[in-house]
Design a protein around this motif. Sequence first.
Motif, PDB file in Angstrom:
ATOM      1  N   ALA A  19       0.843  -1.202   0.000  1.00 35.87           N
ATOM      2  CA  ALA A  19       0.000   0.000   0.000  1.00 35.87           C
ATOM      3  C   ALA A  19       0.876   1.249   0.000  1.00 35.87           C
ATOM      4  CB  ALA A  19      -0.931  -0.004   1.212  1.00 35.87           C
ATOM      5  N   ALA A  20       1.945   1.229   0.785  1.00 39.23           N
ATOM      6  CA  ALA A  20       2.844   2.383   0.833  1.00 39.23           C
ATOM      7  C   ALA A  20       3.478   2.640  -0.527  1.00 39.23           C
ATOM      8  CB  ALA A  20       3.931   2.154   1.894  1.00 39.23           C
ATOM      9  N   SER A  21       3.845   1.578  -1.240  1.00 40.93           N
ATOM     10  CA  SER A  21       4.449   1.780  -2.564  1.00 40.93           C
ATOM     11  C   SER A  21       3.455   2.435  -3.511  1.00 40.93           C
ATOM     12  CB  SER A  21       4.967   0.463  -3.140  1.00 40.93           C
ATOM     13  OG  SER A  21       3.919  -0.401  -3.512  1.00 40.93           O
ATOM     14  N   LEU A  22       2.177   2.063  -3.417  1.00 44.01           N
ATOM     15  CA  LEU A  22       1.166   2.682  -4.282  1.00 44.01           C
ATOM     16  C   LEU A  22       1.048   4.174  -3.971  1.00 44.01           C
ATOM     17  CD1 LEU A  22      -1.591  -0.084  -4.282  1.00 44.01           C
ATOM     18  CD2 LEU A  22       0.257   0.285  -5.939  1.00 44.01           C
ATOM     19  N   LEU A  23       1.057   4.512  -2.688  1.00 46.19           N
ATOM     20  CA  LEU A  23       1.019   5.934  -2.328  1.00 46.19           C
ATOM     21  C   LEU A  23       2.260   6.642  -2.851  1.00 46.19           C
ATOM     22  CD1 LEU A  23      -0.350   5.829   1.337  1.00 46.19           C
ATOM     23  CD2 LEU A  23      -1.610   6.307  -0.786  1.00 46.19           C
ATOM     24  N   GLY A  24       3.399   5.972  -2.778  1.00 48.12           N
ATOM     25  CA  GLY A  24       4.626   6.566  -3.310  1.00 48.12           C
ATOM     26  C   GLY A  24       4.520   6.847  -4.798  1.00 48.12           C
ATOM     27  N   PHE A  25       3.965   5.884  -5.544  1.00 46.57           N
ATOM     28  CA  PHE A  25       3.803   6.076  -6.987  1.00 46.57           C
ATOM     29  C   PHE A  25       2.789   7.179  -7.293  1.00 46.57           C
ATOM     30  CE2 PHE A  25       4.990   1.378  -7.271  1.00 46.57           C
ATOM     31  CZ  PHE A  25       6.328   1.660  -7.506  1.00 46.57           C
ATOM     32  N   LEU A  26       1.770   7.305  -6.451  1.00 49.05           N
ATOM     33  CA  LEU A  26       0.755   8.335  -6.691  1.00 49.05           C
ATOM     34  C   LEU A  26       1.279   9.744  -6.406  1.00 49.05           C
ATOM     35  CD1 LEU A  26      -2.441   6.502  -5.425  1.00 49.05           C
ATOM     36  CD2 LEU A  26      -1.942   7.219  -7.776  1.00 49.05           C
ATOM     37  N   HIS A  27       2.429   9.867  -5.782  1.00 45.91           N
ATOM     38  CA  HIS A  27       3.058  11.189  -5.645  1.00 45.91           C
ATOM     39  C   HIS A  27       3.387  11.768  -7.021  1.00 45.91           C
ATOM     40  CE1 HIS A  27       3.613  10.488  -1.335  1.00 45.91           C
ATOM     41  NE2 HIS A  27       3.937  11.766  -1.244  1.00 45.91           N
ATOM     42  N   ARG A  28       3.509  10.909  -8.009  1.00 47.04           N
ATOM     43  CA  ARG A  28       3.831  11.346  -9.383  1.00 47.04           C
ATOM     44  C   ARG A  28       2.617  11.899 -10.104  1.00 47.04           C
ATOM     45  NH1 ARG A  28       7.240   5.924 -11.108  1.00 47.04           N
ATOM     46  NH2 ARG A  28       8.805   6.111  -9.479  1.00 47.04           N
TER      47      ARG A  28
END
Length: 176
Positions: A19-28
């Motif tokens: 889930a954290a990685s998805l949030l990280g990608f959504l920073h883009r």
Amino acid sequence: MADPAPLDPTAAPPLNPTAASLLGFLHRGPQSGWDLTVTAQECIGGFWTVTRSQVYRELAGLARSGAVRELPTEARDRKPYELTDAGRDAFARWIADLPGPEVIRHPLLLFLSFGEHVPEPRLTEAIEQHRAAHRDDLARYRASAEHVTDPYAAATLDFGIAYEEMVLAWLDRLPW
């Protein structure tokens, strides 16, 4: 003995790494579940498995928690999600913690640990399949490294290249 502190019902549960990685990608910027699956495969697929079903399950939970917001559906019924302030805060809390120790889950090592029960031709076949896959991954990482300018992505690719070289050298030392 003192009573344990009561649980804060408003506290957000800790994020799992996927889930954290998805949030990280959504920073883009906003992305659909499909886009996030592709991004995860390209960026972290060599060292962190993320399936399409995981992406959609995590997105649903992140939407329920308010960490992401669904945007209007686009072409091909793709529903993009965008990061909210709550999602940025949740990601910031997650990234502030140091990562835990890695856990090696290597199917070939598990298979080899029971090698006494495997006929030698089958053992050789398994090793050759893994050798071919690691050669392919090494070639892909080296090709990707030529175009990477982000130092963090470059460090990750450098690890991937070193890992694949190490595994191939180890495979070459096996007697089968």
